[in-house]
Design an enzyme around this catalytic site. Structure first.
Site, PDB file in Angstrom:
ATOM      1  N   LYS A 108      18.560   9.397  39.131  1.00  0.00           N
ATOM      2  CA  LYS A 108      18.453   9.206  40.502  1.00  0.00           C
ATOM      3  C   LYS A 108      19.902   9.276  41.331  1.00  0.00           C
ATOM      4  O   LYS A 108      20.577   8.581  40.918  1.00  0.00           O
ATOM      5  CB  LYS A 108      17.746   7.739  40.763  1.00  0.00           C
ATOM      6  CG  LYS A 108      16.695   7.467  40.396  1.00  0.00           C
ATOM      7  CD  LYS A 108      16.142   6.028  41.001  1.00  0.00           C
ATOM      8  CE  LYS A 108      14.493   5.776  40.636  1.00  0.00           C
ATOM      9  NZ  LYS A 108      13.942   4.698  40.882  1.00  0.00           N
TER      10      LYS A 108
ATOM     11  N   HIS B 228      17.055  -7.565  47.232  1.00  0.00           N
ATOM     12  CA  HIS B 228      17.002  -6.402  48.192  1.00  0.00           C
ATOM     13  C   HIS B 228      17.052  -7.283  49.611  1.00  0.00           C
ATOM     14  O   HIS B 228      17.794  -6.849  50.641  1.00  0.00           O
ATOM     15  CB  HIS B 228      15.962  -5.334  47.970  1.00  0.00           C
ATOM     16  CG  HIS B 228      16.628  -4.387  47.117  1.00  0.00           C
ATOM     17  ND1 HIS B 228      15.445  -3.780  46.421  1.00  0.00           N
ATOM     18  CD2 HIS B 228      17.750  -3.739  46.598  1.00  0.00           C
ATOM     19  CE1 HIS B 228      15.982  -2.932  45.500  1.00  0.00           C
ATOM     20  NE2 HIS B 228      17.348  -2.992  45.657  1.00  0.00           N
TER      21      HIS B 228
ATOM     22  N   ARG C 119      21.686  25.151  45.060  1.00  0.00           N
ATOM     23  CA  ARG C 119      20.181  24.594  44.593  1.00  0.00           C
ATOM     24  C   ARG C 119      20.539  23.874  43.491  1.00  0.00           C
ATOM     25  O   ARG C 119      19.524  23.862  42.672  1.00  0.00           O
ATOM     26  CB  ARG C 119      19.171  25.891  44.668  1.00  0.00           C
ATOM     27  CG  ARG C 119      19.078  26.294  45.984  1.00  0.00           C
ATOM     28  CD  ARG C 119      17.878  27.436  46.024  1.00  0.00           C
ATOM     29  NE  ARG C 119      17.837  28.004  47.430  1.00  0.00           N
ATOM     30  CZ  ARG C 119      18.609  29.014  47.658  1.00  0.00           C
ATOM     31  NH1 ARG C 119      19.375  29.488  46.611  1.00  0.00           N
ATOM     32  NH2 ARG C 119      18.628  29.480  48.561  1.00  0.00           N
TER      33      ARG C 119
ATOM     34  N   ARG D   1       9.324   2.164  34.613  1.00  0.00           N
ATOM     35  CA  ARG D   1      10.247   2.048  35.111  1.00  0.00           C
ATOM     36  C   ARG D   1      10.502   1.018  36.363  1.00  0.00           C
ATOM     37  O   ARG D   1      11.549   0.517  36.525  1.00  0.00           O
ATOM     38  CB  ARG D   1      10.686   3.421  36.040  1.00  0.00           C
ATOM     39  CG  ARG D   1      12.243   3.652  36.193  1.00  0.00           C
ATOM     40  CD  ARG D   1      12.608   5.266  36.345  1.00  0.00           C
ATOM     41  NE  ARG D   1      14.070   5.146  36.612  1.00  0.00           N
ATOM     42  CZ  ARG D   1      14.625   6.408  36.608  1.00  0.00           C
ATOM     43  NH1 ARG D   1      14.412   7.435  36.360  1.00  0.00           N
ATOM     44  NH2 ARG D   1      15.982   6.382  37.026  1.00  0.00           N
TER      45      ARG D   1
ATOM     46  N   ASN E  91      12.947  -3.252  38.374  1.00  0.00           N
ATOM     47  CA  ASN E  91      13.212  -3.992  39.737  1.00  0.00           C
ATOM     48  C   ASN E  91      13.228  -5.399  39.616  1.00  0.00           C
ATOM     49  O   ASN E  91      12.876  -6.289  40.626  1.00  0.00           O
ATOM     50  CB  ASN E  91      12.039  -3.571  40.648  1.00  0.00           C
ATOM     51  CG  ASN E  91      12.276  -2.094  40.988  1.00  0.00           C
ATOM     52  OD1 ASN E  91      13.442  -1.679  41.182  1.00  0.00           O
ATOM     53  ND2 ASN E  91      11.150  -1.450  41.381  1.00  0.00           N
TER      54      ASN E  91
ATOM     55  N   LYS F 103      18.188   1.043  29.289  1.00  0.00           N
ATOM     56  CA  LYS F 103      17.702   2.062  30.325  1.00  0.00           C
ATOM     57  C   LYS F 103      17.476   3.122  30.020  1.00  0.00           C
ATOM     58  O   LYS F 103      16.423   3.917  30.754  1.00  0.00           O
ATOM     59  CB  LYS F 103      19.243   2.223  31.381  1.00  0.00           C
ATOM     60  CG  LYS F 103      19.098   3.061  32.476  1.00  0.00           C
ATOM     61  CD  LYS F 103      18.761   2.336  33.631  1.00  0.00           C
ATOM     62  CE  LYS F 103      18.305   3.119  34.990  1.00  0.00           C
ATOM     63  NZ  LYS F 103      19.000   3.414  35.944  1.00  0.00           N
TER      64      LYS F 103
ATOM     65  N   GLU G 289       9.142   7.441  37.710  1.00  0.00           N
ATOM     66  CA  GLU G 289       8.576   6.103  37.974  1.00  0.00           C
ATOM     67  C   GLU G 289       7.045   6.160  38.253  1.00  0.00           C
ATOM     68  O   GLU G 289       6.722   5.618  39.324  1.00  0.00           O
ATOM     69  CB  GLU G 289       9.379   5.593  39.371  1.00  0.00           C
ATOM     70  CG  GLU G 289       9.476   4.070  39.595  1.00  0.00           C
ATOM     71  CD  GLU G 289      10.529   3.484  40.199  1.00  0.00           C
ATOM     72  OE1 GLU G 289      11.524   4.053  40.206  1.00  0.00           O
ATOM     73  OE2 GLU G 289      10.076   2.251  40.762  1.00  0.00           O
TER      74      GLU G 289
ATOM     75  N   GLU H  57      23.085  -7.092  36.435  1.00  0.00           N
ATOM     76  CA  GLU H  57      22.131  -6.038  36.135  1.00  0.00           C
ATOM     77  C   GLU H  57      21.930  -6.236  34.340  1.00  0.00           C
ATOM     78  O   GLU H  57      20.861  -6.037  33.678  1.00  0.00           O
ATOM     79  CB  GLU H  57      22.431  -4.621  36.396  1.00  0.00           C
ATOM     80  CG  GLU H  57      22.790  -4.545  37.677  1.00  0.00           C
ATOM     81  CD  GLU H  57      21.521  -4.508  38.683  1.00  0.00           C
ATOM     82  OE1 GLU H  57      20.423  -4.421  38.090  1.00  0.00           O
ATOM     83  OE2 GLU H  57      21.814  -4.435  39.786  1.00  0.00           O
TER      84      GLU H  57
ATOM     85  N   HIS I  21      25.816  -6.474  45.781  1.00  0.00           N
ATOM     86  CA  HIS I  21      24.473  -6.338  45.203  1.00  0.00           C
ATOM     87  C   HIS I  21      23.928  -7.147  44.175  1.00  0.00           C
ATOM     88  O   HIS I  21      23.097  -7.769  44.011  1.00  0.00           O
ATOM     89  CB  HIS I  21      24.287  -4.824  44.697  1.00  0.00           C
ATOM     90  CG  HIS I  21      23.073  -4.369  44.048  1.00  0.00           C
ATOM     91  ND1 HIS I  21      21.815  -4.171  44.746  1.00  0.00           N
ATOM     92  CD2 HIS I  21      22.683  -4.182  43.066  1.00  0.00           C
ATOM     93  CE1 HIS I  21      20.888  -4.004  44.120  1.00  0.00           C
ATOM     94  NE2 HIS I  21      21.391  -4.001  42.535  1.00  0.00           N
TER      95      HIS I  21
ATOM     96  N   HIS J 154      14.769  -7.596  42.031  1.00  0.00           N
ATOM     97  CA  HIS J 154      15.166  -7.072  42.894  1.00  0.00           C
ATOM     98  C   HIS J 154      14.277  -7.139  44.473  1.00  0.00           C
ATOM     99  O   HIS J 154      14.928  -6.817  45.380  1.00  0.00           O
ATOM    100  CB  HIS J 154      15.224  -5.347  42.530  1.00  0.00           C
ATOM    101  CG  HIS J 154      16.579  -4.955  41.864  1.00  0.00           C
ATOM    102  ND1 HIS J 154      16.710  -5.785  40.695  1.00  0.00           N
ATOM    103  CD2 HIS J 154      17.443  -4.060  42.122  1.00  0.00           C
ATOM    104  CE1 HIS J 154      17.935  -5.247  40.366  1.00  0.00           C
ATOM    105  NE2 HIS J 154      18.489  -4.474  41.149  1.00  0.00           N
TER     106      HIS J 154
END
Ligand SMILES: NC(=O)c1ccc[n+]([C@@H]2O[C@H](COP(=O)([O-])OP(=O)(O)OC[C@H]3O[C@@H](n4cnc5c(N)ncnc54)[C@H](O)[C@@H]3O)[C@@H](O)[C@H]2O)c1
Ligand SMILES: [Zn+2]
Length: 368
Positions: free
Chosen positions: A154, A257, A132, A246, A250, A231, A241, A196, A270, A253
């Site tokens: 993340k 994407h 956990r 945050r 994007n 960041k 977010e 990035e 990417h 993106h």
């Protein structure tokens, strides 16, 4: 920024990620791989630690981290997964957890994720669910991982139906960036990571654009540190977010994407898809927010300098890109929310972008 030269001959930069419940530090320095064990000494609980890496990174750097951990009194167990995005799946998590069970790791143990974003996301998620949740440390070895994925908590894996759909927020206890490891990255992987960096510069620190040198592969610690601080600042202000800050990350993106998705994962890296997405976002920024052309040109010049693509590759149909975009989770609740710039360093979230404008910008980026 705090300098710390207690352990290493080279300068080490510390950047704090000021989260309310789980603040942590990112340590950046050439050669820091060799002092990870020592630096973990004060933090650790149990002696057992899993060192998770991939088959490309293991022969390059695992021994140094293992030696450092052993010298500091840990008993590390090395877990190597195949390199590449296909390891970032639930079977990969199971494999890592089984290896940790076999090695006798328990709730007092910890994990070190050594590698690119794939390893960081995968091993971070394994740490989030093992017993956990056990503490873990990120040791990113790609540009993408150092400037982006290793900070922010993340973690997760891909589902058959889509990328990054299974995951958890699990902040690392510490992050160690050794920019020297970037010298072994293939040029194409290095350059895609810079997409990035250019995104960070565009939304938060335009001066960074002038500091980027496509021929520089050493002495990168200050550049990495600036990106980590961008960041870190955004993540600290909006850990989950929820307030939209945050979401600024994007930038480029939304369309990026969609292009990545339609091209088929692996065709375009990417960062390459994001480079095209940045081009689109700059055009929309000029159209809807009046961003000056000179600002867009600074970003485009930087992308070109790193041989990043600006046009959609031939063969990718506009209609498919548009459809992919409409399905993207960033279009939640039907309204088109785009991160745009009023000027370099001045991002806004706009709902003004119309479907027609999106179609037009896709058409304008098609290779003739
Ligand atoms: N969690 C986040 O916030 C976040 C943010 C951005 C990206 N990501 C994820 O990150 C992943 C992409 O990360 P990536 O681009 O680092 O890919 P990656 O981890 O697959 O690394 C790219 C390649 O470089 C190799 N490699 C790594 N370090 C090396 C080194 N120092 N020298 C030589 N080769 C090396 C790897 O083995 C791999 O083949 C994606 O899965 C993406 O979803 C996550
Ligand atoms: Zn990205």
């Amino acid at each position: 920024l705090v300098n710390d030269d207690r352990h290493d001959p080279a300068e080490v930069i510390e950047i704090s990620v000021g989260l309310e419940n789980s603040p942590y530090s990112v340590w950046i320095g050439d050669g820091i791989l060799d002092s990870i064990g020592e630096r973990l000494g004060a933090w650790r609980r149990g002696k057992k630690v899993a060192l998770v890496t991939d088959a490309n990174v293991a022969p390059l750097y695992a021994d140094r981290v293992l030696s450092s951990l052993t010298a500091a009194g840990f008993s590390p167990c090395l877990i190597v997964v195949p390199a590449g995005e296909s390891s970032k799946c639930l079977a990969g998590v199971e494999m890592i957890c089984d290896a940790m069970i076999s090695a006798g790791l328990d709730r007092s143990s910890s994990l070190v994720a050594l590698g690119g974003g794939v390893i960081g996301d995968l091993a971070g998620f394994a740490a989030a669910v093992y017993y956990r949740g056990i503490p873990y440390v990120q040791v990113p070895t790609t540009v993408v991982a150092q400037v982006d994925s290793a900070v922010g908590g993340k973690t997760g894996v891909n589902a058959t139906g889509g990328k990054n759909l299974i995951g958890a927020f699990h902040q690392p206890a510490m992050v160690f960036c050794d920019p020297f490891t970037l010298s072994t990255l293939p040029t194409r992987e290095f350059n895609e990571g810079i997409a990035e960096v250019i995104k960070h510069a565009a939304i938060r620190m335009p001066s960074l654009l002038d500091e980027l040198d496509p021929n520089q592969r050493t002495g990168l610690a200050p550049m990495i540190a600036k990106n980590v601080s961008i960041k870190a600042e955004i993540v600290a202000a909006d850990e989950f977010e929820t307030i939209g800050l945050r979401a600024m990350l994007n930038f480029g993106h939304t369309l990026g994407h969609a292009i990545e998705n339609v091209a088929g994962y692996g065709t375009l890296l990417h960062g390459e898809a994001i480079s095209i997405g940045l081009h689109a976002a700059l055009k929309l920024s000029a159209q809807f927010e009046g961003m000056p052309d000179a600002d867009a040109n600074r970003v485009l010049d930087a992308l070109r300098a790193f041989h990043l693509p600006l046009q959609i590759p031939a063969g990718l149909q506009s209609a498919r890109i548009f459809d992919a975009m409409m399905k993207d989770k960033k279009f939640a609740s039907g309204s088109m929310r785009f991160v745009l710039l009023r000027a370099l360093g001045k991002p806004v979230i706009s709902s003004d972008v119309t479907p027609d404008a999106v179609r037009d910008v896709i058409a304008s980026l098609q290779t003739a």
